[in-house]
Design a protein around this motif. Structure first.
Motif, mmCIF file in Angstrom:
data_model
loop_
_atom_site.group_PDB
_atom_site.id
_atom_site.type_symbol
_atom_site.label_atom_id
_atom_site.label_comp_id
_atom_site.label_asym_id
_atom_site.label_seq_id
_atom_site.Cartn_x
_atom_site.Cartn_y
_atom_site.Cartn_z
ATOM 1 N N HIS A 21 0.804 -1.225 0.000
ATOM 2 C CA HIS A 21 0.000 0.000 0.000
ATOM 3 C C HIS A 21 0.837 1.274 0.000
ATOM 4 C CE1 HIS A 21 -2.921 -3.011 1.500
ATOM 5 N NE2 HIS A 21 -3.812 -2.256 0.882
ATOM 6 N N TYR A 22 1.919 1.280 0.757
ATOM 7 C CA TYR A 22 2.672 2.523 0.959
ATOM 8 C C TYR A 22 4.161 2.382 0.653
ATOM 9 C CZ TYR A 22 -1.548 3.227 3.750
ATOM 10 O OH TYR A 22 -2.851 3.303 4.166
ATOM 11 N N GLY A 23 4.559 1.283 0.067
ATOM 12 C CA GLY A 23 5.979 1.019 -0.120
ATOM 13 C C GLY A 23 6.724 2.088 -0.898
ATOM 14 N N LEU A 24 6.250 2.431 -2.066
ATOM 15 C CA LEU A 24 6.941 3.400 -2.907
ATOM 16 C C LEU A 24 6.920 4.793 -2.293
ATOM 17 C CD1 LEU A 24 5.835 2.264 -6.484
ATOM 18 C CD2 LEU A 24 7.970 1.765 -5.269
ATOM 19 N N VAL A 25 5.813 5.126 -1.613
ATOM 20 C CA VAL A 25 5.744 6.420 -0.918
ATOM 21 C C VAL A 25 6.780 6.466 0.203
ATOM 22 C CG1 VAL A 25 4.294 7.935 0.466
ATOM 23 C CG2 VAL A 25 3.323 6.743 -1.502
ATOM 24 N N ALA A 26 6.887 5.355 0.947
ATOM 25 C CA ALA A 26 7.871 5.289 2.035
ATOM 26 C C ALA A 26 9.289 5.418 1.502
ATOM 27 C CB ALA A 26 7.705 3.984 2.807
ATOM 28 N N VAL A 27 9.574 4.755 0.404
ATOM 29 C CA VAL A 27 10.908 4.831 -0.198
ATOM 30 C C VAL A 27 11.211 6.257 -0.644
ATOM 31 C CG1 VAL A 27 12.286 4.138 -2.207
ATOM 32 C CG2 VAL A 27 11.024 2.420 -0.896
ATOM 33 N N ALA A 28 10.273 6.875 -1.344
ATOM 34 C CA ALA A 28 10.483 8.236 -1.845
ATOM 35 C C ALA A 28 10.705 9.227 -0.705
ATOM 36 C CB ALA A 28 9.296 8.673 -2.707
ATOM 37 N N LEU A 29 9.855 9.163 0.314
ATOM 38 C CA LEU A 29 9.969 10.113 1.429
ATOM 39 C C LEU A 29 11.248 9.882 2.223
ATOM 40 C CD1 LEU A 29 6.311 10.317 2.800
ATOM 41 C CD2 LEU A 29 7.588 12.069 1.552
ATOM 42 N N ALA A 30 11.591 8.623 2.473
ATOM 43 C CA ALA A 30 12.789 8.331 3.257
ATOM 44 C C ALA A 30 14.040 8.843 2.562
ATOM 45 C CB ALA A 30 12.898 6.824 3.503
ATOM 46 N N VAL A 31 14.160 8.563 1.275
ATOM 47 C CA VAL A 31 15.346 8.999 0.530
ATOM 48 C C VAL A 31 15.375 10.514 0.409
ATOM 49 C CG1 VAL A 31 16.504 8.927 -1.712
ATOM 50 C CG2 VAL A 31 15.545 6.830 -0.727
#
Length: 311
Positions: free
Chosen positions: A10-20
């Protein structure tokens, strides 16, 4: 594993983008664990590894591009600001400059694998005048390599990471408390070291630009020593007239070959708290030479309206 897979579905790509993005903009939030988790989740999702790799690379490029632009527009002022929020503020510019001097553009390739270098490399490249096209090319290579290695490591070791997460989950609050203690001890040690270094730096004798100029004009044995990092790819644009260059990365028996056998040296740099200049002056004193530091470095000299010459 099921909870992790469901979360990243559900949120994987959003988490990756925000973290980086947050880490590369300077937030003290490591994004590598998130990329590792993305690699773990990719074991159950076809194509998720490639998607995570692309998102992480683009997020890093966006943040790094903003810092490069800031370095180009604001010069070393942005570096000083970044170093003031660093745990090791007095040496970060010197270390990053030294890396550019030794490795040139390869610094951008390895930057994200070296703590403290990742956030400083893009604005330093801008401040040193690296062409934008060259920066984008090498930074893209470095960002892609870092993102690819991190996601791939999570994918390869997904079973081991999943087992570790299960163990930590069973430990519950005990694991969280242990991790918190480790983090606090580490931060306490780094802050203690920072205080010691700052105290040592402030105790070293300094001269203001006007004092240093008057001393040189009144005596014939004063030598200014420029300790800023430089390389054939990124030469220094200007210096104090008559200044000699001292490479802090190559201090040794031959470093002073051809230098005056006597007299006093006044070292200067372009870094917070004159950290590099103090280090050079300390080394010169250890060689039996007289040495003091120009307060405020090359920027204070320039702001005082004093003359410079081309390097």
């Amino acid at each position: 594993m099921d909870l992790l897979t469901d979360l990243f579905s559900h949120y994987g790509l959003v988490a990756v983008a925000l973290a980086v993005l947050l880490e590369q903009l300077g937030a003290p939030l490591p994004s590598t664990p998130v990329l590792l988790l993305a690699g773990v989740a990719s074991a159950e999702r076809d194509g998720f590894a490639v998607q995570s790799f692309l998102v992480a690379t683009l997020a890093a490029l966006l943040a790094n591009g903003l810092w490069f632009w800031a370095g180009r527009r604001l010069g070393r002022r942005v570096l000083a600001t970044l170093c003031r929020i660093s745990i090791s503020p007095d040496s970060c510019v010197r270390q990053n400059e030294a890396s550019f001097a030794r490795r040139g553009v390869l610094t951008l390739v390895i930057a994200k694998f070296v703590p403290g270098l990742s956030i400083l490399a893009p604005p330093l490249a801008g401040a040193l005048g690296m062409p934008a096209r060259r920066f984008l090319g090498w930074n893209l290579l470095g960002s892609a390599l870092w993102a690819g290695v991190s996601v791939a490591a999570g994918r390869v070791f997904h079973a081991q990471i999943d087992a570790l997460l299960n163990v930590l989950s069973r430990l519950g609050s005990l694991a969280l408390a242990g991790a918190g203690i480790v983090v606090l001890v580490y931060l306490g040690w780094r802050l203690w070291r920072r205080a010691l270094v700052r105290r040592e730096l402030t105790r070293f004798e300094r001269l203001g630009p006007a004092e240093a100029l008057a001393l040189r004009d009144g005596r014939g044995d004063i030598v200014f020593v420029d300790v800023r990092a430089c390389s054939p790819e990124m030469p220094l644009a200007s210096r104090i007239p008559g200044a000699r260059h001292l490479d802090l990365g190559a201090l040794g028996d031959t470093a002073l070959a051809g230098w005056p056998p006597a007299g006093e040296f006044i070292t200067y740099c372009a870094c917070p708290n004159d950290a590099s200049a103090v280090r050079a002056a300390q080394w010169l004193k250890a060689q039996g030479r007289q040495a003091r530091v120009l307060r405020g470095g090359i920027e204070a000299w320039t702001q005082a309206g004093l003359a410079l010459e081309n390097s």
